[in-house]
Design an enzyme around this catalytic site. Structure first.
Site, PDB file in Angstrom:
ATOM      1  N   ASP A 119      -6.076 -30.144  -8.973  1.00  0.00           N
ATOM      2  CA  ASP A 119      -5.342 -29.247  -9.871  1.00  0.00           C
ATOM      3  C   ASP A 119      -4.042 -28.859  -9.187  1.00  0.00           C
ATOM      4  O   ASP A 119      -3.979 -28.747  -7.959  1.00  0.00           O
ATOM      5  CB  ASP A 119      -6.167 -27.998 -10.180  1.00  0.00           C
ATOM      6  CG  ASP A 119      -7.342 -28.282 -11.095  1.00  0.00           C
ATOM      7  OD1 ASP A 119      -7.255 -29.211 -11.914  1.00  0.00           O
ATOM      8  OD2 ASP A 119      -8.351 -27.560 -10.993  1.00  0.00           O
ATOM      9  N   ASP A 137      -6.477 -31.537 -17.937  1.00  0.00           N
ATOM     10  CA  ASP A 137      -6.964 -30.264 -18.489  1.00  0.00           C
ATOM     11  C   ASP A 137      -6.084 -29.806 -19.647  1.00  0.00           C
ATOM     12  O   ASP A 137      -6.592 -29.307 -20.670  1.00  0.00           O
ATOM     13  CB  ASP A 137      -6.977 -29.180 -17.407  1.00  0.00           C
ATOM     14  CG  ASP A 137      -7.890 -29.501 -16.247  1.00  0.00           C
ATOM     15  OD1 ASP A 137      -8.877 -30.245 -16.441  1.00  0.00           O
ATOM     16  OD2 ASP A 137      -7.617 -29.014 -15.132  1.00  0.00           O
TER      17      ASP A 137
END
Length: 171
Positions: A119, A137
């Site tokens: 991330d 995401d």
């Protein structure tokens, strides 16, 4: 024997684009930002390098990577079945599912290769930080939003049709 025919195959290009963008951006982060490092891009946005071993917001981080791999593959198979069986005209649903498919597979690739998901997008206001996320995401979130929008529009169309026909009170 009838050949397998995917009615909505053109939507797979959207999924492929999401996977490509997701993997390229993650590789850029891995190669240019040390783990836990944070680079300010805008007053409310940082680039970071974090590893997420769980699902969204690091939920279920105690689960092994293969659990999320199986979950992602299951989602992908379900979407492919939908694409095989459903008509061309459902553009919002198809685009939403294509985004979800690309996002799910983008994160599956990370889990298979690395055992975690990388991330790197960190939105924040002062000391409050939203959960870090990545392109996959974001695609999953936008895809889910398109599915919700399609359901809302379908409900509004059905409601308007009942009102025109005069089939009693509206819910």
């Amino acid at each position: 024997m009838a050949a397998f025919k995917l009615k909505n195959v053109h939507w797979l290009w959207v999924s492929a684009g999401v996977i490509l963008a997701d993997q390229i951006t993650k590789q850029l982060v891995i190669r240019s930002i040390e783990r836990f490092e944070s680079i300010t891009v805008l007053p409310l946005l940082n680039w970071v390098h974090l590893h997420n071993r769980g699902a969204a917001f690091s939920m279920m981080s105690q689960m092994p990577p293969w659990f999320f791999v199986l979950l992602g593959v299951g989602v992908a198979v379900g979407i492919m079945v939908w694409m095989r069986r459903n008509p061309f005209g459902q553009r919002l649903v198809a685009s939403g599912l294509a985004l979800i498919l690309g996002g799910a597979l983008g994160n599956v690739i990370d889990r298979v290769r690395l055992g975690h998901v990388t991330d790197f997008v960190d939105f924040h206001i002062d000391d409050w930080h939203f959960a870090a996320f990545n392109v996959a995401d974001a695609a999953i979130t936008v895809g889910a939003g398109l599915l919700i929008l399609d359901m809302l529009l379908e409900w509004l169309r059905a409601r308007a049709a009942r009102k025109v026909v005069g089939d009693g009170p509206l819910p």
